[in-house]
Design a protein around this motif. Structure first.
Motif, short mmCIF file in Angstrom:
data_model
loop_
_atom_site.label_atom_id
_atom_site.label_comp_id
_atom_site.label_asym_id
_atom_site.label_seq_id
_atom_site.Cartn_x
_atom_site.Cartn_y
_atom_site.Cartn_z
N VAL A 117 -0.91 3.15 -5.42
CA VAL A 117 -0.15 2.95 -4.17
C VAL A 117 0.46 4.29 -3.73
O VAL A 117 0.96 5.05 -4.57
N GLU A 118 0.37 4.56 -2.43
CA GLU A 118 0.89 5.83 -1.90
C GLU A 118 2.42 5.89 -2.07
O GLU A 118 3.11 4.91 -1.77
N ARG A 119 2.92 7.03 -2.57
CA ARG A 119 4.37 7.20 -2.70
C ARG A 119 4.85 8.12 -1.59
O ARG A 119 4.37 9.25 -1.47
N VAL A 120 5.75 7.64 -0.77
CA VAL A 120 6.17 8.42 0.40
C VAL A 120 7.64 8.83 0.25
O VAL A 120 8.53 7.96 0.18
N TYR A 161 8.24 3.64 -0.42
CA TYR A 161 9.13 4.68 0.11
C TYR A 161 10.32 4.89 -0.84
O TYR A 161 10.86 3.93 -1.39
N TYR A 185 2.07 0.56 -10.26
CA TYR A 185 1.47 0.79 -8.93
C TYR A 185 0.74 2.13 -8.91
O TYR A 185 1.06 3.01 -8.10
N GLU A 230 8.10 -3.58 7.76
CA GLU A 230 6.70 -3.29 7.40
C GLU A 230 6.22 -4.28 6.34
O GLU A 230 6.74 -4.28 5.23
N THR A 252 0.83 -1.22 0.00
CA THR A 252 0.00 0.00 0.00
C THR A 252 0.86 1.27 0.00
O THR A 252 0.35 2.37 -0.09
N ARG A 253 2.18 1.09 0.15
CA ARG A 253 3.04 2.26 0.29
C ARG A 253 4.42 1.96 -0.31
O ARG A 253 4.96 0.88 -0.11
N ASN A 313 3.57 -4.32 4.56
CA ASN A 313 2.74 -3.81 3.45
C ASN A 313 3.44 -2.72 2.64
O ASN A 313 2.81 -1.98 1.91
N SER A 314 4.76 -2.60 2.77
CA SER A 314 5.43 -1.54 2.01
C SER A 314 6.62 -2.06 1.22
O SER A 314 7.16 -3.13 1.49
#
Ligand code: PRE
Length: 365
Positions: A215-218, A195, A212, A233, A192-193, A235-236
């Protein structure tokens, strides 16, 4: 199929050759020790010896590449000699080199490519800290990224040159390959993420959009930091390079995901030591011009009239007034070359300020 005897005979040959190489490397190392003694002997009272000589290192590597007849290619051969020289220099005086950390970043890979592995490398939390560590004399040199072929200038680095008095003593170019990395516990269908450093996310934008999109890009402080987070983590995932993948024991879910296959970053070596000419050099300057029409044209004319090859020009706010700018210019040549001296004098007559950041050998590797 090669017979067992043939294999044994070849291995014996390799053993004999290794003994010769060993002897020759030891001879070379003793020579470097003598060089150190000569450097210390020839010194006027109170002056510190300069062991690291980038102009000589560039010469040595170029000569090796010119003489190499294969089968190893030039870059591979120069890389081996890079390491030999690095160990020889460490015998004379081990260098301390600061880089934008943490461990596993591309800046560290650039430091190793330029200085070899026999230096003491010191990770710093931010680009500005690399500058400060060098200015304070806590390390001999710093390695900072300055431009990326996909994303352009690294503004933090350019701005740091406005705040610190630094000499640029070298440059190094690194091919940047990014991978999508996951840890042992990552559920790869439930990511979901993702990095990474903002620059790396930008360099893989199209790939991320295609693979993706939701999917959140952090953005985090470095690729190595991204890799570290992913370890714990489920889920990342992280986008980072080989060094970070190895250091944090991550697996590559997808390899070489950068949008442009030639994606490269240029790094600068900063220190306090001026580098003499090698005949194949570059110079970096900062110029601020009066805020009037045609100022940029006036600045560029002397370069054009003298056939000097500009390799880069960048503009940044000067920080000394609203809507005033400074120009960062790189060009081919050394500031001690008579022609370059002349051009810089002409520019100085028109400029509000001109600062030579340094002349240094063009990247060999
Ligand atoms: O030629 C020198 O000045 C040396 O110190 C020798 C040597 C080398 O190993 O070739 C080692 C370190 C310097 O940075 C350059 C070259």
């Amino acid at each position: 199929m090669m017979s067992e005897q043939e294999l044994q005979a070849l291995r014996l040959r390799i053993d004999n050759l290794d003994e010769k190489i060993l002897e020759l490397i030891s001879d070379r190392a003793r020579c470097a020790e003598d060089v150190a003694r000569v450097k210390m002997k020839a010194l006027p009272e109170g002056e510190k010896p300069v062991f690291y000589r980038p102009e000589r290192e560039a010469q040595v590597l170029k000569r090796i590449m010119e003489r190499n007849k294969g089968p190893l290619d030039n870059e591979e051969m120069a890389r081996l000699f890079r390491e030999i020289m690095s160990s020889c220099l460490a015998l004379e005086n081990p260098l301390k080199v600061a880089y934008l950390g943490p461990e596993g970043t591309f800046s560290q890979a650039a430091a190793m490519k330029h200085f070899g592995h026999a230096v003491i490398s010191v990770p710093m939390a931010a680009i500005d800290e690399v500058f400060r560590e060098v200015a304070a004399g806590a390390v001999n040199f710093g390695v900072v990224p300055v431009e990326n072929s996909t994303e352009g200038a690294i503004n933090h680095t350019l701005d740091s040159f406005l705040e610190h008095d630094m000499v640029i003593c070298g440059e190094v170019e690194l091919r940047i390959h990014h991978h999508l990395l996951v840890g042992e516990t990552t559920k790869t269908d439930k990511i979901t993420r993702i990095y990474s450093h903002a620059q790396s996310l930008a360099q893989c934008r199209k790939w991320l959009d295609a693979h993706y999109p939701n999917v959140e890009r952090v953005a985090v402080s470095s690729n190595a930091d991204a890799a570290k987070r992913v370890k714990s983590e489920w889920n990342s995932a992280a986008i980072a390079g080989d060094m970070a993948a190895n250091l944090y024991g991550l697996t590559k879910l997808a390899e070489k995901i950068e949008d442009r296959p030639d994606n490269s970053t240029r790094f600068l070596i900063i220190g306090s030591q001026e580098v003499p000419p090698t005949g194949d050099d570059k110079t970096s300057v900062i110029v601020s011009m009066r805020n009037k029409p045609g100022a940029l044209h006036e600045l560029l004319v002397p370069f054009h009239n003298n056939g000097i090859d500009l390799t880069r020009i960048e503009t940044r706010p000067s920080r000394s007034g609203k809507w005033t700018y400074v120009f960062f210019i790189d060009f081919v040549g050394h500031h001690r070359d008579p022609l370059i001296k002349d051009v810089l004098e002409k520019i100085n007559q028109e400029a509000v300020a001109l600062k030579v950041l340094g002349s240094y050998p063009k990247a060999v590797l």
